[in-house]
Design an enzyme around this catalytic site. Sequence first.
Site, PDB file in Angstrom:
ATOM      1  N   LEU A 177       0.668  -1.134  -0.284  1.00 36.73           N
ATOM      2  CA  LEU A 177      -0.139   0.498  -0.154  1.00 36.73           C
ATOM      3  C   LEU A 177       1.072   1.624  -0.087  1.00 36.73           C
ATOM      4  O   LEU A 177       2.196   1.671   0.848  1.00 36.73           O
ATOM      5  CB  LEU A 177      -0.901  -0.026   1.182  1.00 36.73           C
ATOM      6  CG  LEU A 177      -2.037  -1.812   1.225  1.00 36.73           C
ATOM      7  CD1 LEU A 177      -2.612  -1.434   3.003  1.00 36.73           C
ATOM      8  CD2 LEU A 177      -2.839  -1.394   0.523  1.00 36.73           C
ATOM      9  N   HIS A 178       0.279   2.607  -0.708  1.00 41.28           N
ATOM     10  CA  HIS A 178       0.890   3.429  -1.017  1.00 41.28           C
ATOM     11  C   HIS A 178      -0.119   4.986  -0.316  1.00 41.28           C
ATOM     12  O   HIS A 178      -1.344   4.591  -0.418  1.00 41.28           O
ATOM     13  CB  HIS A 178       2.079   3.565  -2.029  1.00 41.28           C
ATOM     14  CG  HIS A 178       1.022   3.472  -3.602  1.00 41.28           C
ATOM     15  ND1 HIS A 178      -0.595   4.227  -3.992  1.00 41.28           N
ATOM     16  CD2 HIS A 178       1.036   2.862  -4.173  1.00 41.28           C
ATOM     17  CE1 HIS A 178      -0.837   3.608  -4.414  1.00 41.28           C
ATOM     18  NE2 HIS A 178       0.156   2.819  -4.964  1.00 41.28           N
ATOM     19  N   GLY A 182      -1.940   6.691  -2.258  1.00 45.85           N
ATOM     20  CA  GLY A 182      -2.743   6.450  -3.564  1.00 45.85           C
ATOM     21  C   GLY A 182      -3.708   5.649  -2.978  1.00 45.85           C
ATOM     22  O   GLY A 182      -4.755   5.647  -3.199  1.00 45.85           O
ATOM     23  N   HIS A 183      -3.468   4.607  -2.406  1.00 47.43           N
ATOM     24  CA  HIS A 183      -3.905   3.193  -1.661  1.00 47.43           C
ATOM     25  C   HIS A 183      -5.406   3.942  -0.354  1.00 47.43           C
ATOM     26  O   HIS A 183      -5.937   3.963  -0.316  1.00 47.43           O
ATOM     27  CB  HIS A 183      -3.334   1.670  -1.584  1.00 47.43           C
ATOM     28  CG  HIS A 183      -3.172   1.131  -2.281  1.00 47.43           C
ATOM     29  ND1 HIS A 183      -2.102   0.716  -3.025  1.00 47.43           N
ATOM     30  CD2 HIS A 183      -3.999   0.763  -3.094  1.00 47.43           C
ATOM     31  CE1 HIS A 183      -1.491   0.132  -3.464  1.00 47.43           C
ATOM     32  NE2 HIS A 183      -2.938   0.157  -3.942  1.00 47.43           N
ATOM     33  N   ARG A 241       4.520  -1.219  -8.029  1.00 46.13           N
ATOM     34  CA  ARG A 241       5.299  -1.688  -8.437  1.00 46.13           C
ATOM     35  C   ARG A 241       6.893  -0.703  -8.493  1.00 46.13           C
ATOM     36  O   ARG A 241       8.054  -0.415  -8.730  1.00 46.13           O
ATOM     37  CB  ARG A 241       5.824  -1.673  -9.833  1.00 46.13           C
ATOM     38  CG  ARG A 241       4.565  -2.511 -10.423  1.00 46.13           C
ATOM     39  CD  ARG A 241       3.728  -2.965 -12.242  1.00 46.13           C
ATOM     40  NE  ARG A 241       2.785  -3.471 -11.622  1.00 46.13           N
ATOM     41  CZ  ARG A 241       2.848  -4.339 -12.482  1.00 46.13           C
ATOM     42  NH1 ARG A 241       3.632  -5.374 -12.896  1.00 46.13           N
ATOM     43  NH2 ARG A 241       1.139  -5.416 -12.555  1.00 46.13           N
TER      44      ARG A 241
END
Length: 282
Positions: free
Chosen positions: A33-34, A36-37, A189
């Site tokens: 997770l980053h 954005g999530h 990624r």
Amino acid sequence: MKVFKRKNAVAKEIKALKAANKTIGLVPTMGALHEGHLSLVENGLANNDVVFISIFVNPTQFNNKSDLTKYPRTLQKDIDLLSDASNNIYVFAPSVEDVYDKNVNAIKFDFDGLENEMEGEFREGHFDGVGTIVKQLLEIVQPDNAYFGEKDFQQLQIIRKLVDKFHIPVNIVGCKIHREPSGLAMSSRNMRLSPDHMLAAPFIYKTLLSAKKKFGTKSANKVTEWVKKQFNGHKFLKLEYFKIADVKTLREVKRKSNKKKYRAFIAVYADEVRLIDNIALN
Ligand code: PAF
């Protein structure tokens, strides 16, 4: 926060939540997770009583074995990150066996041709895999709202089609692309990029911004040719495709019409890491 490993346990919890008239959000992810999530999760928390986040690296949507093997898996870190966010978060992190039993195969879908464009052309069977897992998640969690990022814009349109075709009662919410300060679209990624490729990758968004500007005065063909030239002989980035397409049909535009909405879509290899991005053009 609760963590579920089995879909039967989730189904039981959903029954209780529905009985208590709770509204449910769903954020399907493959983990790592980053921000954005997290923005999808925040959106979910603002508009639902509880939010389920599924974390599952779905094997049937990978056409490339090595991509599947190397996909980052950081479950404990993801859970820690989410446990800081809210008590109303429910994580669903099933095993492949729980999701697929012994049949690790995708259903074959007809998404009226959306599945054959761009990602579908370069990743055979990809959207059958996505459709299979998302349909199952929607059936288990029965969310009021489900959240997907516009970075995978084609996926978002396909999920809208899926929900429509199967009459699944859920509101699909598309959320803006989150970018690093460099402009690089956030992606799980990105953590696989070498320092050189990390430095080179913002060129993708920079090129999309220039393409958008050019699209104001030039034909789609001319803009496409220009983009291809920018990547010719690039030391770190290899262009797989650049397409300007109608947002509804996802078909490549031949002649512009000011009645239609267009987006530019791009896929680029940074060494062996495949990055995608897109931008609204009008
Ligand atoms: O966008 C993703 O991360 C995946 O394609 C999804 C929607 C979680 C399905 O596996």
